[in-house]
Write a protein that holds these residues in place. Structure first.
Motif, PDB file in Angstrom:
ATOM      1  N   ALA A  12     -18.038  52.928 -36.398  1.00  0.00           N
ATOM      2  CA  ALA A  12     -18.530  54.032 -35.567  1.00  0.00           C
ATOM      3  C   ALA A  12     -20.048  54.015 -35.371  1.00  0.00           C
ATOM      4  N   ASP A  13     -20.762  53.248 -36.176  1.00  0.00           N
ATOM      5  CA  ASP A  13     -22.216  53.199 -36.075  1.00  0.00           C
ATOM      6  C   ASP A  13     -22.653  52.385 -34.865  1.00  0.00           C
ATOM      7  N   ASP A  14     -23.731  52.829 -34.210  1.00  0.00           N
ATOM      8  CA  ASP A  14     -24.161  52.160 -32.980  1.00  0.00           C
ATOM      9  C   ASP A  14     -24.735  50.762 -33.222  1.00  0.00           C
ATOM     10  N   TYR A  51     -23.320  48.607 -35.405  1.00  0.00           N
ATOM     11  CA  TYR A  51     -22.247  47.826 -36.023  1.00  0.00           C
ATOM     12  C   TYR A  51     -22.069  46.467 -35.343  1.00  0.00           C
ATOM     13  N   ALA A  52     -22.031  46.451 -34.012  1.00  0.00           N
ATOM     14  CA  ALA A  52     -21.747  45.222 -33.278  1.00  0.00           C
ATOM     15  C   ALA A  52     -22.809  44.155 -33.532  1.00  0.00           C
ATOM     16  N   LYS A  53     -24.057  44.574 -33.524  1.00  0.00           N
ATOM     17  CA  LYS A  53     -25.140  43.612 -33.741  1.00  0.00           C
ATOM     18  C   LYS A  53     -25.083  43.036 -35.153  1.00  0.00           C
ATOM     19  N   ALA A  54     -24.831  43.897 -36.122  1.00  0.00           N
ATOM     20  CA  ALA A  54     -24.738  43.430 -37.504  1.00  0.00           C
ATOM     21  C   ALA A  54     -23.524  42.510 -37.682  1.00  0.00           C
ATOM     22  N   LYS A  55     -22.452  42.799 -36.974  1.00  0.00           N
ATOM     23  CA  LYS A  55     -21.236  41.987 -37.082  1.00  0.00           C
ATOM     24  C   LYS A  55     -21.478  40.567 -36.590  1.00  0.00           C
TER      25      LYS A  55
END
Length: 333
Positions: A217-219, A221-225
């Motif tokens: 849910a964190d904005d 998240y995608a970049k860290a993934k």
């Protein structure tokens, strides 16, 4: 002989603290982690503090709050000081360590090592700490500074070397280790890590794959993934390098713990035997998943929080390997 005793002590502690029963209502934890400060003097690439910590928020726990935590967990035997701050930067660190020591609570610390150049800080650690792991995500000046901008490599490595030397001279039982979080960027350092660790004279090395500190849910998240995914692509090679490193270190009497990026859902001990306390007193499942399940300063008894519906649901998710659960379902992705 002293090094063998320290290593066996580390292994015994690790085994005892990771022993747990998978049940909805486990025994109360004997080991907790505390984020007593969020002050930090580095801006590491793999740290989520820039997404979580605001300049206006509370920086430190007070001594009275530390005492409240000790009263809240009367049965604890060990505490690890770590979080989104540098543990050695707390302005009242000496008093905190003395309080733990007076209660016969073993203190473990995860540090970036930048303050170990100070002789008084090293003495404080030698006299009061059971285990200190220094986080070095590189084994050379260039690689360390790439992962941890602002770090003074020479100062940190000299501080570790002096701590090891003073431990020997003072016959201290302090356990000293190096933590290494690997990504696809610094994985080649694993090839030369054994030589470095042996030269430094540490007791153990903890090697971990980078994890995503964000929940879906964190904005951010995608970049860290993305970083985690790029690291996953190198898993086979990293497993091979880690296995080779393990045998070389063990042949020299240096212990090693290796955690790769395999899903932790259903394999994680945290919901059953430990927890993480944030600087504001919020209780989280672990230091990576900073979702509040209660607060130590709320006036509730710990048993009420530990056996609450929220905690039981967290454990059910792990028992059922429920990947849809927002907090833990995708960890460490």
């Amino acid at each position: 002989m002293s090094s063998i005793i320290r290593l066996m002590s580390k292994v015994a502690f690790h085994l005892s603290m990771n022993h747990y029963h998978k049940t909805l209502n486990p025994s109360l934890p004997r080991y907790i982690q505390i984020e007593h400060t969020v002050r930090c003097n580095l801006n590491c690439h793999i740290c989520c503090r820039k997404h979580v910590i605001s300049p206006s928020q509370k920086q430190d726990m007070t001594l009275s709050e530390i005492e409240k935590i000790m009263d809240f967990f009367p049965g604890i035997s060990a505490v690890k000081l770590q979080g989104l701050g540098e543990p050695l930067m707390h302005p009242q660190l000496a008093s905190i360590l003395e309080k733990f020591k007076a209660r016969s609570i073993k203190t473990l610390i995860v540090s970036n090592g930048t303050l170990l150049e100070d002789s008084q800080m090293r003495k404080l650690v030698l006299d009061n700490v059971f285990d200190i792991g220094v986080s070095l995500d590189g084994i050379s000046k260039d690689s360390a500074e790439m992962m941890r901008p602002g770090i003074d490599w020479d100062s940190v490595t000299q501080g570790i070397a002096q701590l090891v030397s003073e431990r020997r001279r003072n016959k201290s039982r302090l356990i000293i280790g190096i933590n290494f979080v690997f990504t696809y960027k610094n994985m080649r350092d694993l090839e030369r890590f054994a030589e470095f660790a042996i030269r430094m004279g540490v007791d153990y090395v903890c090697v971990k794959a980078v994890a995503n500190w964000a929940a879906p849910a964190d904005d951010w998240y995608a970049k860290a993934k993305e970083v985690v995914a790029l690291t996953k692509d190198k898993r086979a090679e990293m497993d091979r390098l880690a296995m080779k490193l393990f045998f070389v270190l063990m042949s020299k009497g240096v212990g090693m713990l290796y955690k790769n990026d395999i899903s932790r859902l259903g394999r994680c001990c945290w919901p059953f035997n430990s927890l993480f306390i944030m600087v504001n007193g919020d209780i989280a499942p672990c230091c990576i998943r900073r979702n509040s399940l209660g607060n130590v300063f709320s006036g509730m008894k710990f048993e009420e929080i530990w056996n609450s519906n929220a905690y039981c649901e967290l454990r059910r998710v792990h028992l059922d390997a429920d990947t849809t659960y927002e907090i833990c379902g995708k960890c460490p992705d």
